[in-house]
Design a protein around this motif. Structure first.
Motif, mmCIF file in Angstrom:
data_model
loop_
_atom_site.group_PDB
_atom_site.id
_atom_site.type_symbol
_atom_site.label_atom_id
_atom_site.label_comp_id
_atom_site.label_asym_id
_atom_site.label_seq_id
_atom_site.Cartn_x
_atom_site.Cartn_y
_atom_site.Cartn_z
ATOM 1 N N ALA A 19 18.291 3.025 54.367
ATOM 2 C CA ALA A 19 18.807 3.190 52.941
ATOM 3 C C ALA A 19 19.718 4.278 52.916
ATOM 4 N N VAL A 20 19.347 5.390 53.367
ATOM 5 C CA VAL A 20 20.407 6.634 53.563
ATOM 6 C C VAL A 20 21.698 6.298 54.124
ATOM 7 N N ARG A 21 21.794 5.406 55.102
ATOM 8 C CA ARG A 21 22.975 5.137 55.752
ATOM 9 C C ARG A 21 23.973 4.213 54.446
ATOM 10 N N LEU A 22 23.217 3.229 53.963
ATOM 11 C CA LEU A 22 23.829 2.422 53.173
ATOM 12 C C LEU A 22 24.265 3.301 51.892
ATOM 13 N N TYR A 23 23.550 3.966 51.357
ATOM 14 C CA TYR A 23 24.001 4.936 50.268
ATOM 15 C C TYR A 23 25.029 5.853 50.728
ATOM 16 N N GLU A 24 25.236 6.230 51.709
ATOM 17 C CA GLU A 24 26.204 7.128 52.247
ATOM 18 C C GLU A 24 27.588 6.224 52.298
ATOM 19 N N ALA A 25 27.359 5.312 52.824
ATOM 20 C CA ALA A 25 28.549 4.280 53.103
ATOM 21 C C ALA A 25 29.141 3.816 51.738
ATOM 22 N N TRP A 26 28.099 3.608 50.687
ATOM 23 C CA TRP A 26 28.528 3.363 49.456
ATOM 24 C C TRP A 26 29.203 4.340 48.548
ATOM 25 N N GLN A 27 28.746 5.476 48.760
ATOM 26 C CA GLN A 27 29.469 6.907 48.014
ATOM 27 C C GLN A 27 30.870 6.861 48.587
ATOM 28 N N ALA A 28 31.089 6.546 49.580
ATOM 29 C CA ALA A 28 32.615 6.811 50.070
ATOM 30 C C ALA A 28 33.373 5.403 49.857
ATOM 31 N N TYR A 29 32.880 4.324 49.373
ATOM 32 C CA TYR A 29 33.480 3.132 49.474
ATOM 33 C C TYR A 29 34.254 2.605 48.436
ATOM 34 N N SER A 30 35.564 2.082 48.663
ATOM 35 C CA SER A 30 36.294 1.608 47.750
ATOM 36 C C SER A 30 36.908 0.372 48.028
ATOM 37 N N ASP A 31 37.273 -0.446 47.031
ATOM 38 C CA ASP A 31 37.889 -1.745 47.063
ATOM 39 C C ASP A 31 38.499 -2.131 45.724
ATOM 40 N N PRO A 32 39.713 -1.625 45.692
ATOM 41 C CA PRO A 32 40.634 -1.880 44.542
ATOM 42 C C PRO A 32 40.758 -3.188 44.023
ATOM 43 N N SER A 33 40.496 -4.303 45.064
ATOM 44 C CA SER A 33 40.842 -5.522 44.560
ATOM 45 C C SER A 33 39.541 -6.009 43.834
ATOM 46 N N VAL A 34 38.413 -5.308 43.361
ATOM 47 C CA VAL A 34 37.399 -5.768 42.497
ATOM 48 C C VAL A 34 37.108 -4.485 41.748
ATOM 49 N N GLU A 35 38.066 -3.481 41.644
ATOM 50 C CA GLU A 35 38.026 -2.461 40.684
ATOM 51 C C GLU A 35 37.275 -1.151 41.181
ATOM 52 N N ILE A 36 36.765 -1.542 42.351
ATOM 53 C CA ILE A 36 35.731 -0.209 42.982
ATOM 54 C C ILE A 36 36.447 0.988 43.422
ATOM 55 N N ILE A 37 36.251 1.923 42.979
ATOM 56 C CA ILE A 37 37.034 3.387 43.387
ATOM 57 C C ILE A 37 35.974 4.315 43.459
ATOM 58 N N ALA A 38 35.803 4.750 44.703
ATOM 59 C CA ALA A 38 34.481 5.922 44.932
ATOM 60 C C ALA A 38 34.622 7.053 44.142
ATOM 61 N N ALA A 73 29.266 -1.353 55.935
ATOM 62 C CA ALA A 73 28.005 -0.363 56.007
ATOM 63 C C ALA A 73 27.565 -0.439 57.234
ATOM 64 N N ALA A 74 27.347 -1.769 57.941
ATOM 65 C CA ALA A 74 26.668 -1.961 59.030
ATOM 66 C C ALA A 74 27.333 -1.383 60.284
ATOM 67 N N GLU A 75 28.663 -1.404 60.267
ATOM 68 C CA GLU A 75 29.628 -0.767 61.297
ATOM 69 C C GLU A 75 29.424 0.751 61.057
ATOM 70 N N SER A 76 29.113 1.209 60.034
ATOM 71 C CA SER A 76 29.200 2.761 59.950
ATOM 72 C C SER A 76 27.892 3.405 60.623
ATOM 73 N N MET A 77 26.746 2.408 60.151
ATOM 74 C CA MET A 77 25.568 2.694 60.579
ATOM 75 C C MET A 77 25.440 3.128 62.202
ATOM 76 N N SER A 78 25.934 2.018 62.908
ATOM 77 C CA SER A 78 25.923 2.045 64.302
ATOM 78 C C SER A 78 26.450 3.487 64.939
ATOM 79 N N SER A 79 27.326 4.210 63.994
ATOM 80 C CA SER A 79 28.012 5.454 64.654
ATOM 81 C C SER A 79 26.833 6.579 64.444
ATOM 82 N N PHE A 80 26.038 6.461 63.796
ATOM 83 C CA PHE A 80 24.692 7.330 63.401
ATOM 84 C C PHE A 80 23.491 7.078 64.487
ATOM 85 N N VAL A 81 23.453 6.304 65.359
ATOM 86 C CA VAL A 81 22.392 5.784 65.910
ATOM 87 C C VAL A 81 22.606 5.975 67.513
#
Length: 508
Positions: free
Chosen positions: A326-345, A500-508
Motif C-alpha cells: 500500500a505504501v509503494r502504491l501510494y508513493e507511485a500514485w503521488q508522483a504519477y501523471s497521465d495528461p491523456s486522462v487529465e491526471i497531473i500529479a 506502480a508494480a515496476e516501481s515497487m520492484s526497485s524497493f525490494v
C-alpha cells in the motif's frame, strides 16, 4: 412543582435502568439536577417503572419547565441541546469510570467493549436516537450493488435568534475544533455544539495517544471516530496506513478508513487528524475484484481492481505485506501523471494526487482498499475535475468523502422537501412555467425521469424518485473516479498499475 420533581425522578430512574447511574449515586445525581435547575427543595414522588426507549420525552418536560422559569434565553434548538447535554451529564458516570468499564470488557472481548460503549453513548443521548430517526434512509439496487441513501434532516438549521447570538458571542479558540479531546464535558456555546454528556476512550496506535468515540450523527451502525490527541492536520503518509492496520488488529470486528488529506477530495475537517470506522457492511466492501493484478514483489498478496464506480485497488494478505504494498502504491500514485486522462500529479509545489484508504479484516487476513483521488480543478470544472460536475449539484455538491466513497450518500436536508414537490410535479405533469423557481435546478433530471417512467402514478412516484436518486448517486461516484469506467479509462488504470508494480520492484 410536582411535575418537575416527577420528571427529575423519572430521569434518575431511566439512568439506573440503562446502567448510566449506580443506585448508590442516585442522591448525588438528584442534587446535581436540583442545582442545575436552581431548585433548593425536594419533594419525594413515585414514578412508574416503565422502560423508556429514549430520555428525550423526559428531558423535554424538564427543559420546558426551565424555560417557563426563565432559565433559558431563547428556547431554541441550540440552547435546548445545551440543557439536554448538561442534564444527562448529571446522571452519567465520569470519564474515568467509563474508561475503566470499557477496558474491563475489552480484556474479555473487544466487541463486548464497543457494544457497551455504543449503548452508553445512545442511552446518554449523546447519540440522539429520536432525532436521528427523522433521517430518511433507503437502499437502491445499482450495477455496483445495493447502495445506501440518507437525507440528513436530523441536524436542524440555525434559526435567526441563534444566528444573532452567534454574532454577539465573543470568539473563542477553546476547544480548537469539534474533534479535540477538550470537547469532553464542554457545555457548548452558540457556535460550538454541547458536549457535556460526551465521553471518549483513550487508545494507542503505533505507540501514540489517540481517542475513540462515536459520532453523534451515526450515519451507519456504530459509526465511530478515532482522533489524534493533538490538534494536528490530516496527513496521508506511511504512518496513516500503519495506524489503520493497527486499529483493525485491536478491533477486528470494525472497519476503519481515512478521508483524503487534500481540499475538494478530503473530508469536512482537515485540521484535525482523524479516522472513521464502525460495524457496517458497505456496498464497496461487498464488491468483488473484477480484474486481478500481479505484484511480483508481493507474491503472497491478493490484489486487484474492485468493481466500483471509483478507482479502487484492493490488497489482501498478511499485515506487513499489505502495508508495504500500500505504501509503494501510494508513493507511485503521488508522483504519477497521465495528461491523456487529465491526471497531473502537481502544479508547481502543490500536490494533487492522494488516496482514501479503508482497512478491515477478512478472517485472519488484513485488507486495504486504496481509492485513488485527485483534486485538480479547471475552468470547465471549477469545483473539481474528479468531483460531481455541475449538472449533478442539484443532488450533491459537497465533497465526496470517506462515507460516500464506500457507498452511502449523505444528501442535504433540503432534498426531503424538494423530492415531495418533484413527486407532485411528476404526477400532475406540471409545466415548467408553473414550477417554483427554487426547483428549476431539477428540471432536466425530472424530464429524464418522465421519459424513463411514462407510467408514473401517485402510488409509485416516491419509489421511482428514490430509485432515480440512487442512480444519480452512482453518476456522482463515477465523476469522482480518476479513471473512468470506459475502455479508455480502464486502459489508463492498467498503465498506472504496471508503472506502480515496476516501481515497487526497485524497493525490494
Amino acid at each position: 412543582m410536582e411535575t418537575i420533581f416527577a420528571a427529575i425522578e423519572q430521569l434518575i430512574h431511566y439512568a439506573k435502568q440503562r446502567g448510566l447511574l449506580a443506585p448508590e449515586d442516585a442522591v448525588y445525581a438528584r442534587n446535581r439536577l436540583l442545582a442545575t435547575l436552581r431548585l433548593t427543595e425536594w419533594q419525594p414522588v413515585e414514578v412508574k417503572d416503565t422502560p423508556l426507549a429514549s430520555p428525550a420525552p423526559v428531558l423535554d418536560v424538564i427543559i420546558d419547565w426551565a424555560h417557563e422559569q426563565g432559565l433559558l434565553e431563547t428556547n431554541t434548538t441550540t440552547e435546548r441541546d445545551r440543557w439536554d447535554a448538561k442534564l444527562m451529564d448529571c446522571v452519567m458516570p465520569r470519564p474515568s469510570e467509563v474508561i475503566r468499564a470499557f477496558y474491563e470488557r475489552y480484556q474479555r472481548d473487544p466487541q463486548e467493549a464497543t457494544d457497551w460503549f455504543y449503548s452508553l453513548s445512545q442511552s446518554s443521548n449523546y447519540i440522539q436516537t429520536a432525532r436521528i430517526a427523522q433521517n430518511q434512509q433507503w437502499k437502491v439496487p445499482t450495477i455496483y450493488g445495493e447502495l445506501d441513501i440518507t437525507i440528513n434532516v436530523a441536524k436542524p438549521e440555525k434559526d435567526p435568534k441563534e444566528i444573532a447570538k452567534m454574532k454577539e458571542a465573543p470568539s473563542s479558540s477553546y476547544p480548537k475544533c469539534v474533534l479535540c479531546k477538550e470537547n469532553e464535558g464542554y457545555e457548548g456555546t452558540w457556535g460550538h455544539p454541547a458536549r457535556s454528556n460526551h465521553r471518549v476512550i483513550p487508545i494507542t496506535l503505533l505507540g501514540e495517544q489517540w481517542y475513540f468515540q462515536y459520532s453523534p450523527y451515526v450515519y451507519y451502525n456504530e459509526h465511530c471516530i478515532v482522533f489524534h490527541a493533538e490538534h494536528v492536520p490530516m496527513k496521508m503518509e506511511r504512518k496513516t496506513l500503519e495506524r489503520l492496520l493497527d486499529f483493525v488488529e485491536q478491533f477486528p470486528h470494525y472497519f476503519i478508513g481515512s478521508n483524503a488529506d487534500l481540499p475538494i477530495v478530503g473530508g469536512s475537517i482537515l485540521t484535525h487528524d482523524h479516522f472513521q470506522g464502525g460495524r457496517y457492511p458497505f456496498a464497496m466492501e461487498k464488491a468483488e475484484i473484477e480484474d486481478y493484478i500481479s505484484l511480483p514483489s508481493f507474491p503472497s498478496l491478493t490484489a486487484g481492481i474492485v468493481r466500483w464506480p471509483m478507482s479502487v485497488i484492493r490488497l489482501t494478505g498478511a499485515k506487513e505485506d499489505v502495508l508495504e504494498a500500500a505504501v509503494r502504491l501510494y508513493e507511485a500514485w503521488q508522483a504519477y501523471s497521465d495528461p491523456s486522462v487529465e491526471i497531473i500529479a502537481c502544479s508547481g509545489d502543490v500536490p494533487h494526487n492522494t488516496i482514501t484508504p479503508i482497512a478491515r479484516r477478512r478472517g485472519h487476513s488484513f485488507e486495504l482498499d486504496i481509492v485513488l483521488r485527485n483534486n485538480r480543478t479547471s475552468v470547465e470544472h471549477p469545483y473539481g475535475i474528479f468531483h460531481p460536475h455541475e449538472e449533478l449539484h442539484h443532488i450533491k455538491k459537497e465533497n465526496i468523502g470517506l462515507i460516500e466513497v464506500m457507498g452511502l450518500a449523505v444528501l442535504p436536508g433540503r432534498l426531503a422537501a424538494e423530492l415531495e414537490m418533484l413527486a407532485d410535479y411528476l404526477v400532475h405533469r406540471t409545466k415548467k412555467e408553473d414550477w417554483d423557481e427554487t426547483m428549476l435546478k431539477h428540471w432536466d433530471w425530472c424530464e429524464a425521469i418522465r421519459a424513463a417512467h411514462p407510467d408514473i402514478t401517485t402510488s409509485n412516484v416516491r419509489d421511482i424518485l428514490r430509485y432515480e436518486v440512487g442512480q444519480r448517486f452512482v453518476t456522482v461516484l463515477e465523476h469522482a473516479g480518476v479513471f473512468k469506467r470506459d475502455e479508455r479509462g480502464k486502459g489508463a488504470f492498467r498503465r498506472f498499475l504496471s508503472h506502480a508494480a515496476e516501481s515497487m520492484s526497485s524497493f525490494v
